[in-house]
Structures are given as structure tokens and as C-alpha cells.
Scaffold this motif. Structure first.
Motif, PDB file in Angstrom:
ATOM      1  N   VAL A 142       0.837  -1.202   0.000  1.00 48.34           N
ATOM      2  CA  VAL A 142       0.000   0.000   0.000  1.00 48.34           C
ATOM      3  C   VAL A 142       0.871   1.251   0.000  1.00 48.34           C
ATOM      4  CG1 VAL A 142      -1.643   1.352   1.368  1.00 48.34           C
ATOM      5  CG2 VAL A 142      -1.978  -1.109   1.103  1.00 48.34           C
ATOM      6  N   ARG A 143       1.906   1.255   0.834  1.00 47.71           N
ATOM      7  CA  ARG A 143       2.820   2.407   0.883  1.00 47.71           C
ATOM      8  C   ARG A 143       3.502   2.607  -0.470  1.00 47.71           C
ATOM      9  NH1 ARG A 143       5.063   3.534   6.435  1.00 47.71           N
ATOM     10  NH2 ARG A 143       3.756   2.430   7.911  1.00 47.71           N
ATOM     11  N   VAL A 144       3.980   1.507  -1.034  1.00 48.38           N
ATOM     12  CA  VAL A 144       4.688   1.588  -2.312  1.00 48.38           C
ATOM     13  C   VAL A 144       3.750   2.056  -3.413  1.00 48.38           C
ATOM     14  CG1 VAL A 144       5.849   0.222  -4.087  1.00 48.38           C
ATOM     15  CG2 VAL A 144       6.421  -0.117  -1.693  1.00 48.38           C
ATOM     16  N   SER A 145       2.516   1.594  -3.386  1.00 44.44           N
ATOM     17  CA  SER A 145       1.553   1.995  -4.411  1.00 44.44           C
ATOM     18  C   SER A 145       1.293   3.491  -4.364  1.00 44.44           C
ATOM     19  CB  SER A 145       0.242   1.225  -4.223  1.00 44.44           C
ATOM     20  OG  SER A 145       0.441  -0.162  -4.380  1.00 44.44           O
ATOM     21  N   LEU A 146       1.236   4.052  -3.170  1.00 41.36           N
ATOM     22  CA  LEU A 146       1.046   5.498  -3.034  1.00 41.36           C
ATOM     23  C   LEU A 146       2.230   6.252  -3.643  1.00 41.36           C
ATOM     24  CD1 LEU A 146      -0.393   5.711   0.606  1.00 41.36           C
ATOM     25  CD2 LEU A 146      -1.642   5.966  -1.551  1.00 41.36           C
ATOM     26  N   TYR A 147       3.447   5.766  -3.343  1.00 42.31           N
ATOM     27  CA  TYR A 147       4.631   6.369  -3.949  1.00 42.31           C
ATOM     28  C   TYR A 147       4.591   6.217  -5.476  1.00 42.31           C
ATOM     29  CZ  TYR A 147       7.280   7.253   0.355  1.00 42.31           C
ATOM     30  OH  TYR A 147       7.721   7.740   1.557  1.00 42.31           O
ATOM     31  N   ALA A 148       4.168   5.051  -5.946  1.00 42.02           N
ATOM     32  CA  ALA A 148       4.151   4.785  -7.383  1.00 42.02           C
ATOM     33  C   ALA A 148       3.194   5.727  -8.108  1.00 42.02           C
ATOM     34  CB  ALA A 148       3.761   3.323  -7.640  1.00 42.02           C
ATOM     35  N   VAL A 149       2.011   5.937  -7.531  1.00 41.59           N
ATOM     36  CA  VAL A 149       1.038   6.850  -8.144  1.00 41.59           C
ATOM     37  C   VAL A 149       1.590   8.271  -8.178  1.00 41.59           C
ATOM     38  CG1 VAL A 149      -1.232   7.907  -7.850  1.00 41.59           C
ATOM     39  CG2 VAL A 149      -0.953   5.441  -7.524  1.00 41.59           C
ATOM     40  N   LEU A 150       2.209   8.689  -7.066  1.00 35.91           N
ATOM     41  CA  LEU A 150       2.779  10.041  -7.012  1.00 35.91           C
ATOM     42  C   LEU A 150       3.905  10.200  -8.041  1.00 35.91           C
ATOM     43  CD1 LEU A 150       3.078  12.821  -5.693  1.00 35.91           C
ATOM     44  CD2 LEU A 150       4.560  11.770  -3.980  1.00 35.91           C
ATOM     45  N   ALA A 167      15.295   8.710 -10.300  1.00 40.86           N
ATOM     46  CA  ALA A 167      16.251   8.532  -9.206  1.00 40.86           C
ATOM     47  C   ALA A 167      15.529   8.308  -7.881  1.00 40.86           C
ATOM     48  CB  ALA A 167      17.171   9.753  -9.110  1.00 40.86           C
ATOM     49  N   ILE A 168      14.480   9.097  -7.632  1.00 41.28           N
ATOM     50  CA  ILE A 168      13.693   8.914  -6.420  1.00 41.28           C
ATOM     51  C   ILE A 168      13.027   7.539  -6.422  1.00 41.28           C
ATOM     52  CG2 ILE A 168      11.690   9.743  -5.116  1.00 41.28           C
ATOM     53  CD1 ILE A 168      12.342  12.553  -6.072  1.00 41.28           C
ATOM     54  N   GLY A 169      12.553   7.135  -7.597  1.00 45.53           N
ATOM     55  CA  GLY A 169      11.909   5.840  -7.716  1.00 45.53           C
ATOM     56  C   GLY A 169      12.836   4.695  -7.332  1.00 45.53           C
ATOM     57  N   PHE A 170      14.088   4.770  -7.756  1.00 46.60           N
ATOM     58  CA  PHE A 170      15.050   3.727  -7.407  1.00 46.60           C
ATOM     59  C   PHE A 170      15.360   3.740  -5.912  1.00 46.60           C
ATOM     60  CE2 PHE A 170      16.352   3.793 -12.009  1.00 46.60           C
ATOM     61  CZ  PHE A 170      16.009   2.476 -12.249  1.00 46.60           C
ATOM     62  N   CYS A 171      15.392   4.932  -5.313  1.00 43.64           N
ATOM     63  CA  CYS A 171      15.611   5.008  -3.868  1.00 43.64           C
ATOM     64  C   CYS A 171      14.441   4.401  -3.097  1.00 43.64           C
ATOM     65  CB  CYS A 171      15.818   6.465  -3.444  1.00 43.64           C
ATOM     66  SG  CYS A 171      17.401   7.170  -3.963  1.00 43.64           S
ATOM     67  N   VAL A 172      13.219   4.681  -3.547  1.00 40.76           N
ATOM     68  CA  VAL A 172      12.039   4.087  -2.911  1.00 40.76           C
ATOM     69  C   VAL A 172      12.073   2.571  -3.055  1.00 40.76           C
ATOM     70  CG1 VAL A 172       9.520   3.902  -3.030  1.00 40.76           C
ATOM     71  CG2 VAL A 172      10.615   6.144  -3.194  1.00 40.76           C
ATOM     72  N   THR A 173      12.401   2.119  -4.264  1.00 42.47           N
ATOM     73  CA  THR A 173      12.500   0.679  -4.513  1.00 42.47           C
ATOM     74  C   THR A 173      13.522   0.041  -3.589  1.00 42.47           C
ATOM     75  OG1 THR A 173      11.913   0.961  -6.850  1.00 42.47           O
ATOM     76  CG2 THR A 173      13.023  -1.082  -6.248  1.00 42.47           C
ATOM     77  N   GLY A 174      14.704   0.646  -3.515  1.00 44.77           N
ATOM     78  CA  GLY A 174      15.780   0.088  -2.703  1.00 44.77           C
ATOM     79  C   GLY A 174      15.437   0.058  -1.235  1.00 44.77           C
TER      80      GLY A 174
END
Length: 262
Positions: A142-150, A167-174
Motif C-alpha cells: 500500500v505504501r509503495v503503491s502510493l509512492y508509485a502513483v505520485l 532517481a527517487i523511484g530507485f531510492c524508494v524501490t531500494g
């Protein structure tokens, strides 16, 4: 910044550990192979269906003249597939860990045993461990999905969407990859999800140093499967560092995440 290198070092140490323990490497491959087959089929289906989905979702553009119609739909198709790939990278670890809970618990315990000291055990029945893992993985999703939509929305911003956002996306992923992997060892130490997230936030650069290179490697087909056993081993070593009590020469107060919590 030193913690970035230390985090990456744990990733390498984990791969070396399974390299020295070939039986455990093969044992840890089984869940990843099962999950890979399912995810590969899903991504192939998304690849074939993304353009049809975009066409269905943008009827307002049917009357647009060339090249604007093609440019819009090609861009959206790439973004949809990219979003699917982003979610696949994030959820692959969670699903693989759920499928392979007994495998990775045994692997993590063996890493702890080989490093010496106490080998924490949750003492919970398997069904209870699976329930906790599934519940926590859903919360993370759920947290990741919110980041993904943003991040998906920010991807339309010129320049920033093509540079800063990935770059932010890779940091969130990591970051969340590191959380999922360290959860195997930290759950055995009695840490609930909120405590684990707080622990990782306290060593954010260490967490990113471990998770971001792994997230990038997971983008390469089949690599995730072969790195998973070593990733679990490295995450266990990382968890030992995060939960280690202060040494005698440290002035800091005892950590609330020390081993006696479990």
C-alpha cells in the motif's frame, strides 16, 4: 555517506556467503524460480495489453491529429509498462519471501549460526509467520503503491520527470526492498513492522546502500532469482549490524532494537 558503502558491502558479503555454502544457494533458488514464472507471464501479458488499455482509457484523443495522438499514447503505454515493472520489482521480493518463508527462515538462521552468538527464533508456528509476513507485505505494498502513483504523476513534469523522478523511484524501490529482506531476520528478533521501519530510517544511507544496487540488479531478467539467496544472507548480516548492542567504547544509550527485544 560512508554508510552507503557499508550497505553495499553487506550485499556483497551475502553473495559471498552463499557462494561458500552451495547447498544453501540451491535451496534458496527454489522460491524465486516459482515466482519468476508467474511474474514473467504477467509482464508479457502487460506488454501485449498496455497499448489496448491506453487506447481504451483515452477515448478523448481519438480525433487528435498526427503526431499528437501517437505521441500521447506511446508515452502513456511506456509509463503504464514502467509502472507495472516498478511494482513487479517491489512486489517480487515480498511474494518470493512469502512463497519461500520456510526456505529463507532456515537460510537466515544458518547465517546467524555461522556468524556466532545467539540465533534468535520467533517460536511461532509456520501459519502464524506466514500470516504476519502476508499482512506486513500488504501494508508495504500500500505504501509503495502510493509512492508509485505520485511518481507516475510527477513523470509528466518536463525535465524533472525524466531525471529526478526515476532517481527517487530507485531510492524508494531500494528502501522497501531492504525492508522486505531484513524482515526475515528482524521478525525472528521480535520486531514488528513499525519498529523495523524506524530502525531502517535511523540508518537510511546504510539501507539505501544495500537496497538500491539490488533494486537496479533486479531489473535484469533472471538476476533477481539468482541474487535472492545471497540477498537474504546479506540482509541477515545487515540486521545483525542494526540490532547489535553498543560496544563498550560507545557513549550512546542502549539501542531499543537490541537482541533482547525478541
Amino acid at each position: 555517506m560512508r554508510d552507503l558503502g557499508v550497505g553495499f558491502g553487506y550485499l556483497i558479503k551475502g553473495q559471498r556467503w552463499v557462494g561458500r555454502h552451495g547447498r544453501w544457494f540451491g535451496f534458496g533458488l527454489i522460491p524465486g524460480l516459482i515466482t519468476l514464472v508467474v511474474y514473467a507471464a504477467a509482464l508479457v501479458g502487460l506488454g501485449y495489453g498496455a497499448d489496448d488499455f491506453v487506447s481504451w482509457a483515452t477515448p478523448f484523443a481519438d480525433d487528435w491529429s498526427s503526431p499528437w495522438l501517437g505521441l500521447l499514447r506511446v508515452t502513456l503505454t511506456v509509463l503504464v509498462f514502467g509502472l507495472g515493472l516498478f511494482l513487479a520489482v517491489i512486489t517480487f521480493t515480498a511474494v518470493t519471501l512469502l512463497v519461500g518463508q520456510p526456505f529463507y527462515e532456515s537460510l537466515s538462521e544458518q547465517v546467524d549460526r555461522s556468524e556466532g552468538g545467539d540465533v534468535p527464533e520467533s517460536g511461532l508456528p509456520l501459519w502464524r509467520e506466514l500470516w504476519i509476513s502476508a499482512r506486513d507485505s500488504l501494508r508495504i505494498l500500500v505504501r509503495v503503491s502510493l509512492y508509485a502513483v505520485l511518481l507516475f504523476a510527477l513523470g509528466f513534469v518536463p525535465v524533472v520527470g525524466q531525471t529526478v523522478v526515476p532517481a527517487i523511484g530507485f531510492c524508494v524501490t531500494g528502501y522497501f526492498l531492504a525492508e522486505e529482506l531484513t524482515a526475515v531476520a528482524l521478525q525472528r528478533r521480535g520486531l514488528v513492522l513499525a519498529d523495523r521501519l524506524a530502525l531502517l530510517r535511523g540508518r537510511r544511507m546504510l539501507t539505501l546502500g544495500f537496497g538500491v544496487p539490488l533494486g537496479l540488479a533486479f531489473l535484469v531478467p533472471f538476476v533477481a532469482v539468482f541474487l535472492m539467496p545471497g540477498a537474504v544472507a546479506g540482509a541477515t548480516l545487515l540486521a545483525r549490524d542494526l540490532t547489535a548492542p553498543p560496544t563498550d567504547d560507545e557513549d550512546a544509550a542502549p539501542s531499543p532494537y537490541s537482541l533482547d527485544k525478541g
